[in-house]
Design a protein around this motif. Sequence first.
Motif, PDB file in Angstrom:
ATOM      1  N   ASP A  32       0.834  -1.204   0.000  1.00 51.27           N
ATOM      2  CA  ASP A  32       0.000   0.000   0.000  1.00 51.27           C
ATOM      3  C   ASP A  32       0.870   1.257   0.000  1.00 51.27           C
ATOM      4  OD1 ASP A  32      -2.254  -1.498   0.040  1.00 51.27           O
ATOM      5  OD2 ASP A  32      -2.636  -1.262   2.197  1.00 51.27           O
ATOM      6  N   ASP A  34       0.473   5.869  -1.344  1.00 47.52           N
ATOM      7  CA  ASP A  34      -0.383   6.813  -2.076  1.00 47.52           C
ATOM      8  C   ASP A  34       0.263   7.304  -3.369  1.00 47.52           C
ATOM      9  OD1 ASP A  34       1.537   8.542  -1.148  1.00 47.52           O
ATOM     10  OD2 ASP A  34       0.224   9.601   0.254  1.00 47.52           O
ATOM     11  N   ARG A 108       5.433   1.278  -5.062  1.00 46.71           N
ATOM     12  CA  ARG A 108       4.330   2.073  -4.492  1.00 46.71           C
ATOM     13  C   ARG A 108       4.743   2.494  -3.088  1.00 46.71           C
ATOM     14  NH1 ARG A 108      -0.326  -1.031  -4.958  1.00 46.71           N
ATOM     15  NH2 ARG A 108      -0.610  -0.306  -7.076  1.00 46.71           N
ATOM     16  N   ASN A 110       4.913   5.969   0.091  1.00 51.65           N
ATOM     17  CA  ASN A 110       4.237   7.073   0.763  1.00 51.65           C
ATOM     18  C   ASN A 110       4.813   8.366   0.168  1.00 51.65           C
ATOM     19  OD1 ASN A 110       3.498   9.051   2.569  1.00 51.65           O
ATOM     20  ND2 ASN A 110       3.761   7.740   4.365  1.00 51.65           N
TER      21      ASN A 110
END
Length: 331
Positions: A32, A34, A108, A110
Amino acid sequence: MAESFRAILVSRDENKKQSVDITQLTDADLMDGDVTIAVDATTVNYKDGLAITGKSPVVRHWPMVPGVDLAGTVIECDSGAFKPGDKVLLNGWGVGEVHWGAFAGKARLNSDWLIPLPDGLTAQQAMGIGTAGYTAMLSVMALERHGLNSKSGPVVVTGANGGVGSVAVSILAKLGWEVIASTGRTSEAEFLKGLGASEIIDRAELSEPGRPLGKERWIAGVDSVGSHTLANLLAQTSYGGAIAACGLAQGFDLPATVMPFILRGVSLLGIDSVNAPKQLRLEAWKRITTDLDLEKLEALTTTIGFDDIIPTAHDIIDGKIRGRVIVDMAG
Ligand code: NDP
């Protein structure tokens, strides 16, 4: 079918035996974050060598895509901090340790971890510098914050043929310091003189247990080696001087006494690049663009392709890599 990309994956079996494979991943596999980035270039740092060889417990989440540094192009960013096509730079923040890192076609992350690729640097040049070079700059800035500069006296750089060391030699020489370079590879004396070192010493002079205080030889130091070397550096630092400690290539121990601190007012400055605040990173990278000679950078870098990452990771742990390695992902 989702488009796949190459990645290095470090895994562990139930007996904690580590394996390293080149595999194919898709966007859906990524952790995960952003912001999704196409990795344009990366590098092989000592820490990446530790992760791939398993020599030290750098990897703390399994399986792991290693690689602590990347320069890339933003594909999409949910936070609004960047737009597609922006060129960005990442160093550290646990990437390649607890969060999937740079040794893959995409990452991917932050978006808070990213800074814009500094003006005047290509992705490849930024990776030629990488965490090692940015740590060298952080070390120089720490010495300056202590009030030291090229007029104060000579500076010693250990592990001088390594990534941190070679960039530190180049930056300090450009800033006008008299640089004493300590290395186990004295055959590379001409290379180090080319980077600006004034004097080359054999690291064997510093790597054995020494006396609590020795002859005052330098006012400052950048040490990527630790252990007896750091203890001897402190013992031979002139009154009021300081050593920036950033590495552990010889060992993480510090078999020193307090004598240099209490009799000569010597300071030991700790350097961490991984969690350094964003403002300090931006300042360090800005300084790099002015204080590192890009011709010198070219002299200390070697470019490899993705398939060379794993053998290079072993070579860096074996002390066989001179200067810095750029991984061109197109290569
Ligand atoms: P490199 O492998 O490129 O350089 C390390 C150098 O240390 C070698 O080239 C060698 O230099 C010297 N060396 C190796 N083994 C020994 C030994 N047993 N005794 C004495 N000297 C030795 O690594 P990097 O420059 O990328 O990193 C150097 C160190 O800094 C590592 O410990 C790394 O983990 C640490 N580091 C820390 C950071 C931080 O945030 N604090 C960030 C980046 C790195 P020579 O051949 O010239 O003797």
